[in-house]
Design a protein around this motif. Structure first.
Motif, PDB file in Angstrom:
ATOM      1  N   GLY A  31       0.755  -1.127  -0.090  1.00  0.00           N
ATOM      2  CA  GLY A  31      -0.038   0.031  -0.049  1.00  0.00           C
ATOM      3  C   GLY A  31       0.740   1.211  -0.073  1.00  0.00           C
ATOM      4  O   GLY A  31       0.602   2.340  -0.797  1.00  0.00           O
ATOM      5  N   TRP A  84       2.597   1.756  -3.469  1.00  0.00           N
ATOM      6  CA  TRP A  84       1.528   2.016  -4.435  1.00  0.00           C
ATOM      7  C   TRP A  84       1.026   3.428  -4.134  1.00  0.00           C
ATOM      8  O   TRP A  84       0.999   4.484  -5.364  1.00  0.00           O
ATOM      9  CB  TRP A  84       0.157   1.245  -4.367  1.00  0.00           C
ATOM     10  CG  TRP A  84      -1.012   1.656  -5.359  1.00  0.00           C
ATOM     11  CD1 TRP A  84      -1.008   1.245  -6.574  1.00  0.00           C
ATOM     12  CD2 TRP A  84      -2.031   2.208  -4.838  1.00  0.00           C
ATOM     13  NE1 TRP A  84      -1.932   1.758  -7.076  1.00  0.00           N
ATOM     14  CE2 TRP A  84      -2.607   2.571  -5.993  1.00  0.00           C
ATOM     15  CE3 TRP A  84      -2.579   3.062  -3.865  1.00  0.00           C
ATOM     16  CZ2 TRP A  84      -3.853   2.973  -6.406  1.00  0.00           C
ATOM     17  CZ3 TRP A  84      -3.911   3.533  -3.906  1.00  0.00           C
ATOM     18  CH2 TRP A  84      -4.484   3.530  -5.059  1.00  0.00           C
ATOM     19  N   LEU A  85       1.048   4.030  -2.900  1.00  0.00           N
ATOM     20  CA  LEU A  85       0.552   5.244  -2.952  1.00  0.00           C
ATOM     21  C   LEU A  85       1.709   6.384  -3.157  1.00  0.00           C
ATOM     22  O   LEU A  85       1.813   7.392  -3.604  1.00  0.00           O
ATOM     23  CB  LEU A  85       0.322   5.686  -1.064  1.00  0.00           C
ATOM     24  CG  LEU A  85      -0.902   5.135  -0.748  1.00  0.00           C
ATOM     25  CD1 LEU A  85      -0.925   5.237   0.879  1.00  0.00           C
ATOM     26  CD2 LEU A  85      -2.110   5.937  -1.521  1.00  0.00           C
TER      27      LEU A  85
END
Length: 111
Positions: free
Chosen positions: A105, A108-109
């Protein structure tokens, strides 16, 4: 096929290290019951797994740059979340899942 002297050196080093590793492990497994270890050595060996795990994880969670020291990485945040999940649930599977989800996560951010 002709081997260069540097190749012979590398192959012989690998062979000797493998032989030393097998002999030390096999020797302890074969003769460990017959040669008692002193109590101080037995106490010290209890810390070996924790020391090995620390030696593997810390350089990966806190990578060092020359002249800068430790550099922040997303792996550190994922590792902290994984430890918190373990302290809460005591589940190894949830530790892996939570740590990887946080790492993916964050990547991805940032990506």
């Amino acid at each position: 096929m002709t081997l260069w002297p540097s190749e012979i050196y590398v192959y012989s080093a690998i062979l000797l290290l493998a032989l030393c590793s097998v002999l030390t492990r096999a020797g302890f497994m074969l003769f460990g019951d017959y040669i008692p270890l002193p109590d101080g050595v037995r106490r010290a060996l209890r810390y070996a797994p924790a020391a090995a795990l620390t030696a593997i994880l810390v350089p990966d969670l806190l990578p060092w740059k020359a002249g800068l020291g430790p550099v922040f990485d997303y792996k550190l945040v994922a590792g902290v979340v994984a430890v918190l999940v373990f302290l809460r649930t005591r589940s190894a599977v949830l530790v892996i899942v939570a740590g990887m989800l946080v790492l993916w996560g964050l990547r991805w951010l940032a990506g």
